[in-house]
Design an enzyme around this catalytic site. Structure first.
Site, PDB file in Angstrom:
ATOM      1  N   HIS A  60       0.866  -1.174   0.000  1.00 29.61           N
ATOM      2  CA  HIS A  60       0.000   0.000   0.000  1.00 29.61           C
ATOM      3  C   HIS A  60       0.908   1.231   0.000  1.00 29.61           C
ATOM      4  O   HIS A  60       2.045   1.169   0.476  1.00 29.61           O
ATOM      5  CB  HIS A  60      -0.865   0.076   1.259  1.00 29.61           C
ATOM      6  CG  HIS A  60      -1.814  -1.055   1.468  1.00 29.61           C
ATOM      7  ND1 HIS A  60      -1.430  -2.246   2.038  1.00 29.61           N
ATOM      8  CD2 HIS A  60      -3.149  -1.160   1.224  1.00 29.61           C
ATOM      9  CE1 HIS A  60      -2.478  -3.050   2.129  1.00 29.61           C
ATOM     10  NE2 HIS A  60      -3.533  -2.419   1.641  1.00 29.61           N
ATOM     11  N   ASP A  84       2.343   2.074   3.339  1.00 30.75           N
ATOM     12  CA  ASP A  84       3.251   1.055   3.884  1.00 30.75           C
ATOM     13  C   ASP A  84       4.697   1.462   3.646  1.00 30.75           C
ATOM     14  O   ASP A  84       5.562   1.245   4.495  1.00 30.75           O
ATOM     15  CB  ASP A  84       3.047  -0.302   3.196  1.00 30.75           C
ATOM     16  CG  ASP A  84       1.679  -0.900   3.405  1.00 30.75           C
ATOM     17  OD1 ASP A  84       1.004  -0.512   4.376  1.00 30.75           O
ATOM     18  OD2 ASP A  84       1.292  -1.759   2.594  1.00 30.75           O
TER      19      ASP A  84
END
Length: 440
Positions: free
Chosen positions: A101, A104
């Site tokens: 993501h 992340d």
């Protein structure tokens, strides 16, 4: 840079007799299965979020892990340290792909402008890491569910300004995925659903998310992205009810908005469990509907009502999944991403390897068993025999629209039809599958 996993060089294949917990017993990347390298069949990926972002916190306790990149410090420097460790892990685990993501890999920042600047810097870092390691990006995605602004959803939010913020994240993450050579882009609607119908306009929210997906498709073509767009079904959690409930629901949504040729599905095993389906069912349904794309390989707990995201360990379950995938021609742009995390009590950093090694061996053994099933062909023969009547004259006339309902009723009466049920032989077929699983 000092190695974080300093007690390990690289995980290697040692064969079924090995007792080394840091070696593969079944996953041999170069082994040929049905004429194709095992690595190319399975296309393994490790995920950034569970592996490097989760700190071991749950609803009842604080973080339990001691990860150096999760300590207080300058956000971008910590993100770079996390990337160092992530790519060390990918290399030593010998996975060809990874997934992320946006937040992340990059600090979210205090504004959308700062978010984009941070992400741009980290994309350059990731590009360099990919070049050095040979590890590639299976897919990227945007986290449009964690920030409090997305409490009522992103694309389905009642506020168009929130919708616009989500669009910013998605377009930025799509651009990053494209720049990094990602083979897919995933859309998971974490909060695209509702908590109560008392404050929800279902028609309005469906129109919003339909338009959002159309915009994503438009941007894909505008930017020249050749990868696959994927929606990941999930029935609930964190919302009470999510609009991407399961594969069949997603297909109905795609048909409604004319997107069934543009978007496929990324199927997670644990999400199938939550939807009351088997993993096998969801894979087979996606293939039957022509929207199979990729897999998040994990497992849930049938006795629990939430997403436990455990590593897959059931060869019995996954052999049937791999059988369906092999029969359908295998993965194209998709792969097997381990959307799985170690347990909160697994605080040794090498537990990350134990979990992934076991999962990779499970899927490798499942692949080999599935290949035997394909080569033997007995299941296919029995299914073909069961439906053989539909290849005859009557069956073909029905399927080709050459008989109306009334004409068919007249045919049945004129030919004095009195068909007798033929056994489905379920028990025999279950025994046959057990032979593939357990007989040498």
């Amino acid at each position: 840079m000092q190695a974080y996993f300093d007690q390990l060089d690289r995980v290697r294949y040692e064969g079924p007799q090995s007792t080394n917990p840091l070696a593969f017993r079944h996953y041999n990347p170069d082994e040929l299965v049905l004429g194709k390298r095992m690595e190319d069949h399975l296309r393994f990926a490790a995920c950034y979020w569970h592996t490097f972002c989760w700190n071991g916190a749950d609803m009842f306790g604080v973080g339990a892990f001691n990860r150096p990149w999760q300590q207080p410090g300058e956000a971008l420097e910590l993100a770079k340290r996390k990337a160092d460790v992530a790519f060390e892990f990918f290399h030593k685990l010998n996975v060809p792909f990874y997934c992320f993501h946006d937040v992340d890999v990059s600090p979210k920042g205090a504004s959308l402008k700062e978010y984009k600047n941070n992400f741009a810097q980290m994309v350059d870092v990731l590009a360099a890491k990919q070049e050095q390691s040979g590890v590639k990006l299976l897919w990227g995605t945007a986290n449009c569910f964690t920030n409090p602004r997305y409490g009522a959803g992103a694309a389905t939010n009642p506020d168009p300004e929130v919708f616009s913020c989500a669009a910013t994240q998605v377009v930025t993450a799509m651009n990053a995925t494209h720049k990094l050579g990602g083979e897919n882009y995933v859309l998971w609607g974490g909060r695209e659903g509702y908590e109560t119908l008392l404050n929800t306009d279902l028609r309005q929210e469906r129109e919003q998310i339909g338009r959002f997906m159309q915009m994503v498709v438009e941007h894909k073509h505008k930017m020249g992205f050749q990868g696959t767009l994927l929606i990941e079904p999930k029935p609930q959690e964190p919302t009470k009810h999510q609009y991407d409930y399961d594969v069949a629901t997603v297909y109905g949504f795609l048909k409604q908005f004319g997107l069934e040729k543009e978007i496929k599905v990324n199927i997670e095993a644990n999400h199938a469990t939550l939807a009351g389906h088997s993993f096998h069912h969801e894979i087979a349904t996606a293939i039957a509907l022509g929207i199979f794309g990729s897999v998040d390989a994990n497992r849930g707990d049938a006795q629990l009502g939430w997403d436990t995201d455990q590593f897959p360990i059931s060869v019995e379950e996954n052999a049937l999944v791999m059988y369906e995938i092999l029969k359908a021609g295998g993965f194209t742009t998709g792969g097997l991403n381990f959307d799985a995390k170690v347990r909160r009590q697994s605080t040794d950093k090498y537990d990350l390897f134990y979990g992934h090694i076991g999962a990779m061996d499970t899927m490798a053994l499942s692949l080999k068993i599935a290949a035997r099933m394909v080569e033997d062909g007995e299941l296919d023969k029995r299914v073909a025999k069961r439906y053989a009547g539909w290849n005859g004259e009557l069956g073909q006339q029905i399927l080709k629209g050459q008989l109306s309902l009334g004409e068919l009723a007249q045919y049945a009466e004129q030919h004095h039809l009195a068909p007798v049920h033929q056994s489905g032989h379920q028990e025999l077929l279950e025994n046959l599958v057990n032979r593939y699983l357990f007989d040498k």
